[in-house]
Structure formats: structure tokens, C-alpha cells
Design a protein around this motif. Structure first.
Motif, mmCIF file in Angstrom:
data_model
loop_
_atom_site.group_PDB
_atom_site.id
_atom_site.type_symbol
_atom_site.label_atom_id
_atom_site.label_comp_id
_atom_site.label_asym_id
_atom_site.label_seq_id
_atom_site.Cartn_x
_atom_site.Cartn_y
_atom_site.Cartn_z
ATOM 1 N N VAL A 88 0.833 -1.192 0.000
ATOM 2 C CA VAL A 88 0.000 0.000 0.000
ATOM 3 C C VAL A 88 0.877 1.255 0.000
ATOM 4 O O VAL A 88 2.021 1.232 0.443
ATOM 5 N N GLU A 89 0.340 2.355 -0.524
ATOM 6 C CA GLU A 89 1.088 3.619 -0.555
ATOM 7 C C GLU A 89 0.827 4.419 0.715
ATOM 8 O O GLU A 89 -0.282 4.410 1.234
ATOM 9 N N ILE A 90 1.833 5.094 1.203
ATOM 10 C CA ILE A 90 1.635 6.043 2.306
ATOM 11 C C ILE A 90 2.157 7.403 1.844
ATOM 12 O O ILE A 90 3.337 7.714 2.011
ATOM 13 N N PRO A 91 1.292 8.221 1.256
ATOM 14 C CA PRO A 91 1.749 9.492 0.696
ATOM 15 C C PRO A 91 2.312 10.412 1.778
ATOM 16 O O PRO A 91 1.814 10.424 2.899
ATOM 17 N N GLY A 92 3.353 11.145 1.424
ATOM 18 C CA GLY A 92 3.895 12.147 2.350
ATOM 19 C C GLY A 92 4.909 11.605 3.334
ATOM 20 O O GLY A 92 5.716 12.349 3.860
ATOM 21 N N VAL A 93 4.867 10.290 3.604
ATOM 22 C CA VAL A 93 5.856 9.716 4.522
ATOM 23 C C VAL A 93 6.996 9.169 3.672
ATOM 24 O O VAL A 93 6.777 8.285 2.853
ATOM 25 N N SER A 94 8.183 9.721 3.840
ATOM 26 C CA SER A 94 9.261 9.286 2.952
ATOM 27 C C SER A 94 9.664 7.858 3.296
ATOM 28 O O SER A 94 9.610 7.422 4.440
ATOM 29 N N PHE A 98 10.194 6.036 6.933
ATOM 30 C CA PHE A 98 9.454 4.814 7.258
ATOM 31 C C PHE A 98 10.400 3.669 7.604
ATOM 32 O O PHE A 98 10.232 2.976 8.607
ATOM 33 N N VAL A 142 6.350 6.456 0.704
ATOM 34 C CA VAL A 142 6.335 4.989 0.737
ATOM 35 C C VAL A 142 5.446 4.443 -0.389
ATOM 36 O O VAL A 142 4.239 4.704 -0.409
ATOM 37 N N ASN A 143 6.057 3.754 -1.323
ATOM 38 C CA ASN A 143 5.374 3.148 -2.477
ATOM 39 C C ASN A 143 4.603 4.139 -3.353
ATOM 40 O O ASN A 143 3.876 3.741 -4.256
#
Lengths: 254, 481
Positions: A88-94, A98, A142-143
Motif C-alpha cells: 500500500v502507498e503512504i503518501p507524504g511519509v518518505s 518509514f 512509501v510506495n
């Protein structure tokens, strides 16, 4: 290493795992194959402790520790790693942030000393190279916007950083072209050693050409219905799963 | 049972680290508001006649006005006669001449809050004006700033030392009868900061004001006025906290910024007033009017991180009066438990080729309600003006609300207005990925929320960006799981 006994699990009140048993010794690679809907992905999710999956019976231990009693993050601390089928993508968290949080948390729980930022960055860059990802991916979310292959390689990089005891690869080959598949397989093979075990969940025999398993199990209707060596995978490739399901129904009728 | 509930309450409330009370003797005016109270405050500050009259006029206007009801917030009618409008530590009555004369209890209060007032202990490069209830306790680095020609002092002193500047600018950006709360503030304002940056000067330090409400049943009504003369630069930051009390307390401030030709003002707020407990009891009612006027080629940038207050009603705005002037609004508003926020901005484009950017990030958790309300107006004179607005809402849980009320008025055919909005949640998949990698849910949520706010945090001065991140983490405690 890992002992799974008579495991039963439900999702939204529907029983998916119906008495699954499996023993995996240290250093072994076990492939889990089986038709759609057999419960292959459920197995990984149940072992990793995903909330929507309810265990209704049986046990699972990792080096004697009762996994089912632990929160998902504690299972990770105990050395269980699940490489996701659809990361899954976590936008904004590099990615870097992470990874650092992840490695920090796991090392802390395992009583290992902290890595400082410089050491960590060096390590992360090394692992990026190992999975053939440009280091610029560390700065991205992340992703976020990664292609299917990049996501899988990102998962592999996390696995390398965390050095787990038990790695579960959930259909890691899905959506990968042959080049990406080779990169992932090489990464996994490089991580094989006498203490680390793998559960490789896959639909197709193809992946097992590159990651050669010690054992192959067929999961159908929530149970292991057949186990064998790596040659079983070839047999399945040829014959499909229908004959096994039939065999299982017949044996059930006796 | 009762004691269990009490323990639970304390645990839930413990996370508000600024919630302590300073035990000092105060001169506090009895509750109530009338012309005598207005005169008393003016007299207490030794103000000139014109200012007393200005206040009285504001008070009479206020009596004729009604409390606004258009915002997406609900609160019981405020009894303005139950509020005390002036409270000052007794030790401040003789106006201490240096920090050595200031009550150690007061200094300790700021130490506890992480704002040491002794210059040698203070954060390097930041000058602080510390406002405690209705008075300024101390202003650091005044002498150093004076060498650069920068005036930074409590507004109550500026009235005496620079009456011509105060008279020239006060009330020009936010007129006395601009709105109900601005009128109230104009009548009873007690202290706040005044800043003047001379022509062409780049202010050598960050300026900051720290507002602290301490006394029970009092309101705080501060007024800040910043004048940046032609071609000057200034970065200003305000912070605010209050003790945990069961009753609601009122805070109604007015901030006016004037950026003359080519000037640049950056105004940042980290608002952490007591938000009330997890059942919605207590907390600050925060009704604030903030507005800037930007003259030709000037730039004004508002950045706010709003995590506190039971109710927030606040719209830092820019009047882009001069050609080529620029207005920016970067906002993070976080509400948890029963907090309510109705916040946003107004960008009024008057000059040619004026530009504005609005980035708003709303985070709602618990049973809170969080609204963005914004107006972008392109006046008939705003040839070639542009606005870009981005409003993102993040929902944590399913009992909170996020609302967006954008108003766009374009009266010039060449003006361009862009608006983008998203609403998202922290998904179970995201949380599970984090957990599977060994990160617990609280840390995971705070990481994801911080990631969501990144575009705004990067606008804050560096030391404060870190603080803001931590503040979000604390404010979210207990909102998941």
C-alpha cells in the motif's frame, strides 16, 4: 522454528482456514501453492496478525513463542516478515523515514543498539543497490507512484534491512516481468541461510524456478492436501489442481 | 467508581503538558463589562485620551452588534458579564525594570513551557515577548533589536513611546466594527506585541510572542500590530497555552499586519490553547481576527498549526492591495475529542498580477468537527490575478467530521482561480503495513499525519517545525485503537 497446528481462521464469519498444519525447520524454504480462494493469502495474513482475520482454533508458534497472542508489531519484533502482494502507498511519509522507524522499532524490541542516521542511510543505500532500486526512491513517499515491480523490490529491501527469521512472500511474483522476478529471486536467495526460513506463496511454478524450495505444499479448501519436494510443483504445473481437490473429496468421503 | 473516573480523566488530560497553574497573587477585575471597565483598563495602562475614546467607541459599537452564527461550530451563548476583562500578577504592578525584578514564579512558568526569558538561556536567534494574562512580563533582546532599528515591545508601551505609529496604523486593517469579536477586542484589549521594521531592514532575529492565560474566569484579549516598512523583512511566531480548567475561557485577539511596498512578513502560529478534556469539558473559545494588507510587491505569508482550543474561529487573511503583491496561507488544523474548528482564510485580490496560495490540511479525530472556510475574491481591478487553493482533509475514525466551505468570487475575466480538494482516511492497510514492519499504531498514525502535513510544516521556522510535529503526536494520543 515455526509450528502451525490445526489452524482455523475466519474472515467476516466465513471459515477460510480449516485445520491447517505445517512445520518449518530453520533454513527451509516451503512453497505454498493452490487454487484461487484456497486460503493462501489468508495464511500469511493470519500469521502476521491482520485484524480482519479471526483465529477460531489451533496454534502457531515461532521458536516456541505463541504468535497468536501477540500484536502484529510484536510478531514483527519476534522476526516475522510478510512481503505483501499489493504493497500500500503512504503518501507524504518518505521511504527513508518509514524504514528508519521500522528498523528502529524492531532493533529496540530485540535489544539491539540504535543505528544513527548516518549509519542507517549508508545501510539503506546499500540495500537499494542490492535490489536494483535507485537511491532516489528513499526520498519518495512509501510506495507512492511506484510501479508494481518497484513496490515488490521495495518490500524486498525492507526484508533485507530487518533481517527476519521467518519471511512470508505473498504472491511476490504477481505483476512482475521476468527481469524483475529475477531481481527479487536473487535477493531472496542471497538471504537464504541456515537460520532463516521462508514461506513462498505462489500461484505459478515459474517463481520456483528461481527460488528453489525444499518443500512444496498444496493448499486447497483451507488445508494442506498434499506435500512433496520441488518436483511436486512441476506436477501441479502440468496437471492443475483439479485432481487434488477431487482426491481430497474422495478421501473425505471415506 | 467516582475515583476511577477521576483517574481516567487525569490520564486522558495528562497529555496536555502545558496544563499547569501558576500560583501567584493577581489583581483581577471582578467579572462584568461596562464603560467603567473599559475606562479602568485604559486607565490602568495610563493611556492617552484618544485611545480611551477609541475603546469606548468600540464598546458602543459592540453593544449594537450580534455574535456571528454562520460558522460550523456549536457552543452555548457566552455570558460576557461572567468574564473578567483584566488580570495581572500583583508583582507586575510596579513595572519591573529588568528580569531580576520579575517574580521568579513567572519566570519559572516560562521555563516550564520551554521559553526561558533569560537571554543567555534563550533559543538562539529568537526574541520573545511574554504575555501573561493581561500584561507583558518581559521582552527579550530589545536592545539588540534596537541597534538594527527594529522596534519590538508590548503594545501597551508602544502607545506611549511611539504614539504616532500606533495612531497611524492601529485599526486600519481590522476596523473597530469589522466583526463582533474584533469590536470586543478593540474595547478591552490588554496587551500584545508591537513590531516596526524600518525601511530596507531585514530583522536580524525571529520575533515571537508567547501568550499564556493563567487566571480562572478571565479572558485574554491581545492585540498585535506589525508594520514592515518598505523593502523590509520580518519573521514572527506566536505560541499560546493555558491551564486545564473545567470552565471555558474566552480568547479574542486581533492581529494586524501591514506590509508596505516590497516588504515581506512571515507570520507563524502554533496554537495550543487547552482543548478541553476527552468529554468536551473546559477549553478555550478562540475567536481571532487576523488580517494583513500587502502593498505593491509586498508579500505576506501566514502559517498556522492549530491543535488546541475547544472552539476555533479564525481566518488569517490577506488584502492584496498593491500590484504584484503575494499572499500565502498554510494551515494545519487538528481536532480531537469534542474540539471544533472553523478556520481558513480570505484572499482579497485588488492589485494587478496579485498572487495567492492556500494550502489547508484539516485532521479530524475522535468526535470533533473540522471545517475549512475560505474566500478568494478577484476584484474588478485584479487584472491577471491568480489563486491556487488546495484543501485536504484527513479523517481518523468514523465519528468525526470534515467540512469544506470554499467561496470564490471572480470579477475580472483574466483572473485565474484553481481549487483542489481531497478527503482521505488512514486506511487499515496502511496501519497494517506499519505494524507488520514493527511500528506501533500510535507512532504509525503520527507518522502518517505528519506526512499529510509536510507541505505546511516546511513553511515553519525550523525549530518550530519539529515542535509542531511533536505537538500533533501528543494531540492525537488516544485517538486510535
Amino acid at each position: 522454528m515455526i509450528e502451525i497446528k490445526d489452524l482455523h481462521a475466519t474472515v467476516e464469519d466465513k471459515e477460510i482456514l480449516k485445520g491447517l498444519s505445517l512445520n518449518i525447520g530453520p533454513g527451509e524454504v516451503h512453497a505454498i501453492m493452490g487454487p484461487n480462494g484456497a486460503g493462501k493469502s489468508t495464511l500469511g495474513n493470519v500469521l502476521a496478525g491482520r485484524e480482519a482475520y479471526e483465529v477460531t482454533g489451533g496454534s502457531a508458534t515461532l521458536d516456541g513463542t505463541d504468535l497468536l497472542d501477540l500484536d502484529p508489531e510484536e510478531r514483527a519484533h519476534a522476526g516475522l516478515f510478510l512481503a505483501f502482494q499489493y504493497p500500500v502507498e503512504i503518501p507524504g511519509v518518505s521511504n527513508l523515514e518509514f524504514l528508519k522507524a521500522s528498523v528502529d522499532a524492531v532493533r529496540k524490541a530485540q535489544g539491539k543498539p540504535d543505528l544513527d542516521s548516518v549509519q542507517f542511510l549508508k545501510l539503506a543505500r546499500e540495500k537499494c543497490k542490492a535490489v536494483n532500486l535507485d537511491v532516489s526512491f528513499l526520498k519518495r513517499g512509501v510506495n507512492e507512484g511506484f510501479s508494481g515491480g518497484e513496490k515488490k523490490r521495495n518490500e524486498l529491501m525492507q526484508m533485507m534491512l530487518l533481517e527476519p527469521k521467518l519471511c512470508i512472500l505473498d504472491e511476490t511474483d504477481s505483476g512482475l516481468d521476468i527481469d524483475a522476478l529475477q531481481v527479487v529471486a536473487e535477493g531472496v536467495n542471497a538471504m537464504r541461510d541456515e537460520n532463516r526460513s521462508f514461506i513462498v506463496v505462489t500461484h505459478y511454478q515459474r517463481l520456483l524456478d528461481y527460488i528453489v524450495p525444499d518443500y512444496v505444499h498444496v493448499l486447497a479448501n483451507g488445508r494442506i492436501v498434499k506435500s512433496g519436494g520441488k518436483e511436486l510443483a512441476l506436477e501441479l504445473e502440468e496437471k492443475g489442481y483439479g485432481w487434488l481437490e477431487k482426491e481430497e473429496q474422495e478421501s473425505g468421503a471415506e | 467508581m467516582a475515583s476511577n473516573i477521576e483517574i481516567e480523566r487525569q490520564i486522558a488530560a495528562r497529555e496536555y503538558k502545558a496544563g499547569f497553574i501558576t500560583n501567584i497573587q493577581s489583581d483581577t477585575l471582578p467579572p462584568g463589562l461596562n464603560e467603567d471597565v473599559v475606562r479602568f483598563i485604559s486607565n490602568k495602562k495610563g493611556e492617552p485620551e484618544w485611545l480611551t475614546e477609541w475603546r469606548l467607541k468600540a464598546y458602543r459599537e459592540w453593544l449594537e452588534m450580534e455574535s456571528p452564527d454562520w460558522a460550523h461550530i456549536k457552543y452555548p451563548d457566552i455570558d460576557y458579564q461572567a468574564v473578567s476583562y483584566y488580570s495581572a500578577p500583583k508583582s507586575m504592578a510596579d513595572k519591573p525594570k529588568s528580569l531580576d525584578e520579575v517574580d521568579p514564579e513567572l519566570l519559572e512558568t516560562y521555563n516550564k513551557l520551554g521559553i526561558p526569558l533569560h537571554e543567555q538561556m534563550a533559543l538562539a536567534g529568537v526574541a520573545v515577548d511574554a504575555v501573561f494574562d493581561s500584561v507583558s512580563v518581559a521582552t527579550t533582546f530589545r536592545e539588540k533589536l534596537k541597534e538594527a532599528g527594529v522596534i519590538f515591545m508590548p503594545i501597551s508601551e508602544a502607545v506611549h513611546e511611539y504614539p504616532e505609529l500606533i495612531q497611524k496604523y492601529m485599526g486600519t486593517v481590522v476596523p473597530v466594527k469589522d466583526n463582533y469579536f474584533a469590536a470586543l477586542n478593540s474595547a478591552v484589549f490588554s496587551d500584545g506585541s508591537f513590531v516596526y521594521i524600518p525601511k530596507g531592514v531585514r530583522c536580524p532575529m525571529e520575533l515571537s510572542t508567547y501568550f499564556r492565560i493563567n487566571e480562572a474566569k478571565t479572558g485574554q484579549f491581545e492585540r498585535t500590530l506589525i508594520v514592515a516598512d518598505e523593502g523590509s523583512h520580518v519573521s514572527y511566531l506566536e505560541g499560546c497555552t493555558a491551564p486545564m480548567r473545567d470552565e471555558n475561557q474566552l480568547h479574542a485577539a486581533v492581529v494586524e499586519l501591514i506590509a508596505l511596498d516590497g516588504a515581506n512578513i512571515k507570520y507563524s502560529t502554533v496554537q495550543n490553547w487547552y482543548p478541553g478534556d476527552e468529554n468536551g469539558k473546559g477549553g478555550i473559545y478562540n475567536f481571532v481576527t487576523k488580517r494583513a494588507v500587502a502593498h505593491t510587491n509586498a508579500k505576506v505569508s501566514w502559517t498556522q498549526v492549530e491543535t488546541g482550543s475547544a472552539v476555533t474561529w479564525k481566518y488569517p487573511s490577506c488584502v492584496l492591495k498593491g500590484d504584484n503583491s503575494v499572499g500565502e496561507f498554510y494551515s494545519v488544523a487538528l481536532t480531537n475529542n469534542y474540539q471544533q474548528a472553523d478556520t481558513g482564510t480570505k484572499m482579497i485580490h485588488m492589485g494587478k498580477n496579485t498572487r495567492s496560495t492556500i494550502i489547508s490540511k484539516g485532521i479530524s479525530a475522535g468526535k470533533s468537527q473540522n471545517a475549512y472556510r475560505g474566500l478568494v475574491r478577484m476584484n474588478p481591478t485584479a487584472e491577471g490575478a491568480r489563486n491556487y487553493t488546495q484543501c485536504d482533509s484527513l479523517l481518523l475514525g468514523d465519528k468525526c467530521g470534515a467540512h469544506t466551505f470554499p467561496y470564490i468570487e471572480s470579477k475580472h475575466p483574466s483572473a485565474v482561480v484553481e481549487h483542489e480538494a481531497t478527503t482521505s482516511t488512514v486506511s487499515d492497510d496502511q496501519l497494517f503495513l506499519c505494524q507488520q514492519r514493527g511500528i506501533d499504531t500510535e507512532k504509525a498514525v503520527s507518522m502518517i499525519v505528519n506526512g499529510f502535513c509536510k507541505e505546511v510544516f516546511k513553511e515553519l521556522p525550523m525549530e518550530f517545525a519539529v515542535e509542531a510535529g511533536k505537538l500533533l503526536e501528543v494531540s492525537l494520543e488516544g485517538s486510535v485503537g
